[in-house]
Motif scaffolding. Structure first.
Motif, PDB file in Angstrom:
ATOM      1  N   SER A  21      -9.261  -2.358   2.178  1.00  0.00           N
ATOM      2  CA  SER A  21      -8.295  -2.362   3.281  1.00  0.00           C
ATOM      3  C   SER A  21      -6.966  -2.989   2.888  1.00  0.00           C
ATOM      4  O   SER A  21      -5.923  -2.632   3.453  1.00  0.00           O
ATOM      5  CB  SER A  21      -8.872  -3.089   4.503  1.00  0.00           C
ATOM      6  N   VAL A  22      -6.965  -3.882   1.940  1.00  0.00           N
ATOM      7  CA  VAL A  22      -5.704  -4.469   1.473  1.00  0.00           C
ATOM      8  C   VAL A  22      -4.793  -3.357   0.951  1.00  0.00           C
ATOM      9  O   VAL A  22      -3.598  -3.327   1.246  1.00  0.00           O
ATOM     10  CB  VAL A  22      -5.960  -5.540   0.392  1.00  0.00           C
ATOM     11  N   TRP A  23      -5.350  -2.421   0.197  1.00  0.00           N
ATOM     12  CA  TRP A  23      -4.552  -1.311  -0.347  1.00  0.00           C
ATOM     13  C   TRP A  23      -4.070  -0.408   0.789  1.00  0.00           C
ATOM     14  O   TRP A  23      -2.905  -0.050   0.863  1.00  0.00           O
ATOM     15  CB  TRP A  23      -5.353  -0.475  -1.329  1.00  0.00           C
ATOM     16  N   TYR A  24      -5.009  -0.021   1.651  1.00  0.00           N
ATOM     17  CA  TYR A  24      -4.704   0.889   2.755  1.00  0.00           C
ATOM     18  C   TYR A  24      -3.694   0.264   3.720  1.00  0.00           C
ATOM     19  O   TYR A  24      -2.709   0.895   4.114  1.00  0.00           O
ATOM     20  CB  TYR A  24      -6.006   1.254   3.476  1.00  0.00           C
ATOM     21  N   GLY A  26      -1.542  -2.058   3.144  1.00  0.00           N
ATOM     22  CA  GLY A  26      -0.231  -2.168   2.510  1.00  0.00           C
ATOM     23  C   GLY A  26       0.577  -0.898   2.675  1.00  0.00           C
ATOM     24  O   GLY A  26       1.792  -0.947   2.937  1.00  0.00           O
ATOM     25  N   LEU A  27      -0.078   0.250   2.544  1.00  0.00           N
ATOM     26  CA  LEU A  27       0.613   1.521   2.767  1.00  0.00           C
ATOM     27  C   LEU A  27       1.049   1.659   4.223  1.00  0.00           C
ATOM     28  O   LEU A  27       2.179   2.050   4.513  1.00  0.00           O
ATOM     29  CB  LEU A  27      -0.292   2.691   2.377  1.00  0.00           C
ATOM     30  N   GLN A  28       0.147   1.338   5.138  1.00  0.00           N
ATOM     31  CA  GLN A  28       0.453   1.440   6.567  1.00  0.00           C
ATOM     32  C   GLN A  28       1.630   0.534   6.949  1.00  0.00           C
ATOM     33  O   GLN A  28       2.543   0.964   7.649  1.00  0.00           O
ATOM     34  CB  GLN A  28      -0.782   1.069   7.403  1.00  0.00           C
ATOM     35  N   GLN A  29       1.611  -0.696   6.466  1.00  0.00           N
ATOM     36  CA  GLN A  29       2.666  -1.651   6.789  1.00  0.00           C
ATOM     37  C   GLN A  29       4.010  -1.236   6.204  1.00  0.00           C
ATOM     38  O   GLN A  29       5.061  -1.583   6.757  1.00  0.00           O
ATOM     39  CB  GLN A  29       2.280  -3.054   6.315  1.00  0.00           C
ATOM     40  N   ALA A  30       3.987  -0.466   5.113  1.00  0.00           N
ATOM     41  CA  ALA A  30       5.225   0.028   4.509  1.00  0.00           C
ATOM     42  C   ALA A  30       5.712   1.304   5.198  1.00  0.00           C
ATOM     43  O   ALA A  30       6.718   1.877   4.786  1.00  0.00           O
ATOM     44  CB  ALA A  30       5.008   0.275   3.018  1.00  0.00           C
ATOM     45  N   GLY A  31       4.991   1.750   6.231  1.00  0.00           N
ATOM     46  CA  GLY A  31       5.416   2.917   6.990  1.00  0.00           C
ATOM     47  C   GLY A  31       4.790   4.227   6.560  1.00  0.00           C
ATOM     48  O   GLY A  31       5.132   5.285   7.085  1.00  0.00           O
ATOM     49  N   PHE A  32       3.843   4.179   5.633  1.00  0.00           N
ATOM     50  CA  PHE A  32       3.152   5.392   5.190  1.00  0.00           C
ATOM     51  C   PHE A  32       1.885   5.547   6.027  1.00  0.00           C
ATOM     52  O   PHE A  32       0.840   4.991   5.713  1.00  0.00           O
ATOM     53  CB  PHE A  32       2.810   5.303   3.693  1.00  0.00           C
ATOM     54  N   THR A  33       1.993   6.294   7.116  1.00  0.00           N
ATOM     55  CA  THR A  33       0.863   6.413   8.036  1.00  0.00           C
ATOM     56  C   THR A  33       0.033   7.660   7.797  1.00  0.00           C
ATOM     57  O   THR A  33      -1.162   7.669   8.062  1.00  0.00           O
ATOM     58  CB  THR A  33       1.346   6.378   9.494  1.00  0.00           C
ATOM     59  N   GLY A  34       0.619   8.735   7.317  1.00  0.00           N
ATOM     60  CA  GLY A  34      -0.102   9.931   6.931  1.00  0.00           C
ATOM     61  C   GLY A  34      -0.853  10.628   8.040  1.00  0.00           C
ATOM     62  O   GLY A  34      -0.744  10.290   9.218  1.00  0.00           O
ATOM     63  N   SER A  35      -1.641  11.617   7.635  1.00  0.00           N
ATOM     64  CA  SER A  35      -2.416  12.428   8.581  1.00  0.00           C
ATOM     65  C   SER A  35      -3.920  12.294   8.363  1.00  0.00           C
ATOM     66  O   SER A  35      -4.693  13.062   8.924  1.00  0.00           O
ATOM     67  CB  SER A  35      -2.004  13.903   8.458  1.00  0.00           C
ATOM     68  N   GLN A  36      -4.350  11.333   7.533  1.00  0.00           N
ATOM     69  CA  GLN A  36      -5.785  11.113   7.322  1.00  0.00           C
ATOM     70  C   GLN A  36      -6.423  10.665   8.635  1.00  0.00           C
ATOM     71  O   GLN A  36      -5.752  10.130   9.510  1.00  0.00           O
ATOM     72  CB  GLN A  36      -6.038  10.103   6.200  1.00  0.00           C
ATOM     73  N   THR A  37      -7.709  10.893   8.770  1.00  0.00           N
ATOM     74  CA  THR A  37      -8.418  10.535   9.994  1.00  0.00           C
ATOM     75  C   THR A  37      -8.420   9.018  10.155  1.00  0.00           C
ATOM     76  O   THR A  37      -8.916   8.307   9.279  1.00  0.00           O
ATOM     77  CB  THR A  37      -9.864  11.061   9.948  1.00  0.00           C
ATOM     78  N   PRO A  38      -7.864   8.503  11.245  1.00  0.00           N
ATOM     79  CA  PRO A  38      -7.806   7.049  11.427  1.00  0.00           C
ATOM     80  C   PRO A  38      -9.169   6.482  11.806  1.00  0.00           C
ATOM     81  O   PRO A  38     -10.012   7.163  12.374  1.00  0.00           O
ATOM     82  CB  PRO A  38      -6.803   6.884  12.577  1.00  0.00           C
ATOM     83  N   GLY A  39      -9.362   5.219  11.480  1.00  0.00           N
ATOM     84  CA  GLY A  39     -10.529   4.490  11.954  1.00  0.00           C
ATOM     85  C   GLY A  39     -11.823   4.725  11.199  1.00  0.00           C
ATOM     86  O   GLY A  39     -12.864   4.228  11.623  1.00  0.00           O
ATOM     87  N   LEU A 132       3.173   6.057  -3.799  1.00  0.00           N
ATOM     88  CA  LEU A 132       2.439   5.611  -4.986  1.00  0.00           C
ATOM     89  C   LEU A 132       2.874   4.225  -5.469  1.00  0.00           C
ATOM     90  O   LEU A 132       2.013   3.361  -5.698  1.00  0.00           O
ATOM     91  CB  LEU A 132       2.538   6.653  -6.104  1.00  0.00           C
ATOM     92  N   PRO A 133       4.167   3.940  -5.619  1.00  0.00           N
ATOM     93  CA  PRO A 133       4.545   2.588  -6.061  1.00  0.00           C
ATOM     94  C   PRO A 133       4.091   1.491  -5.097  1.00  0.00           C
ATOM     95  O   PRO A 133       3.740   0.389  -5.521  1.00  0.00           O
ATOM     96  CB  PRO A 133       6.075   2.646  -6.148  1.00  0.00           C
ATOM     97  N   THR A 134       4.072   1.793  -3.806  1.00  0.00           N
ATOM     98  CA  THR A 134       3.608   0.814  -2.812  1.00  0.00           C
ATOM     99  C   THR A 134       2.127   0.520  -3.025  1.00  0.00           C
ATOM    100  O   THR A 134       1.706  -0.642  -3.005  1.00  0.00           O
ATOM    101  CB  THR A 134       3.861   1.326  -1.380  1.00  0.00           C
ATOM    102  N   LEU A 135       1.330   1.553  -3.225  1.00  0.00           N
ATOM    103  CA  LEU A 135      -0.092   1.344  -3.485  1.00  0.00           C
ATOM    104  C   LEU A 135      -0.290   0.516  -4.752  1.00  0.00           C
ATOM    105  O   LEU A 135      -1.112  -0.401  -4.795  1.00  0.00           O
ATOM    106  CB  LEU A 135      -0.840   2.677  -3.587  1.00  0.00           C
ATOM    107  N   MET A 136       0.477   0.811  -5.773  1.00  0.00           N
ATOM    108  CA  MET A 136       0.299   0.117  -7.048  1.00  0.00           C
ATOM    109  C   MET A 136       0.659  -1.367  -6.964  1.00  0.00           C
ATOM    110  O   MET A 136       0.182  -2.154  -7.777  1.00  0.00           O
ATOM    111  CB  MET A 136       1.119   0.802  -8.145  1.00  0.00           C
ATOM    112  N   GLN A 137       1.456  -1.763  -5.975  1.00  0.00           N
ATOM    113  CA  GLN A 137       1.784  -3.182  -5.810  1.00  0.00           C
ATOM    114  C   GLN A 137       0.561  -4.017  -5.450  1.00  0.00           C
ATOM    115  O   GLN A 137       0.469  -5.180  -5.812  1.00  0.00           O
ATOM    116  CB  GLN A 137       2.857  -3.363  -4.733  1.00  0.00           C
TER     117      GLN A 137
END
Length: 169
Positions: A21-24, A26-39, A132-137
């Protein structure tokens, strides 16, 4: 939208859910919300089936849960699916994970060769490239355990069953 398919998944143990969840997050907090199924629990999809194969998928799931012990996997890779619309973290191909997948995929309707992965983001290719760079952080390789099997129908998400892996193999 009406349900269109079933997915049988291996779910990470609770402590690994938190680390992934730390990786996921981090993406969400950076504004990358995507279309993957939430929850959804963080997982590795093992097989997909047509809706009419629910009894078959449940039988495979029960047999695999009784047969297999929770496999440990090393999540050491980040990648992008062909087409550039899915960013993922992936465990190494591991014999116990491959055997679990084989047991769960009899009669499945998967259209592509299986690649074990945990989806981090689904979006358009330019967005995936920026994410990708956000995830790699925050990404650090981890050893994780897949301790449950989960069968769901999609979309909307309908949870059908979740069973602990309690075998010896």
């Amino acid at each position: 939208m009406a349900e269109s398919f079933l997915t049988l998944m291996a779910v990470y143990a609770p402590e690994d859910q938190q680390r992934i969840s730390v990786w996921y997050d981090g993406l969400q907090q950076a504004g990358f919300t995507g279309s993957q199924t939430p929850g959804l629990w963080h997982h590795v999809s093992l097989a997909t089936f047509p809706l009419e194969a629910e009894d078959h998928a449940l039988r495979l799931m029960q047999e695999a849960a009784d047969r297999f012990a929770p496999p440990a996997v090393d999540i050491r890779h980040v990648g992008v699916m062909p087409g550039g619309r899915v960013l993922f973290a992936a465990p190494d191909m591991e014999p116990r994970l491959t055997a679990l997948r084989r047991a769960c995929a009899q009669g499945c309707s998967d259209r592509f060769p299986w690649l074990p992965h945990t989806t981090m983001l689904m979006d358009e290719p330019p967005v995936i490239g920026r994410a990708l760079p956000t995830l790699m952080q925050s990404f650090q390789p981890i050893r994780a355990t897949l301790d449950r099997l989960w069968l769901c129908a999609f979309w909307p998400t309908r949870e059908i069953a979740m069973l602990p892996l309690k075998g010896r193999e």
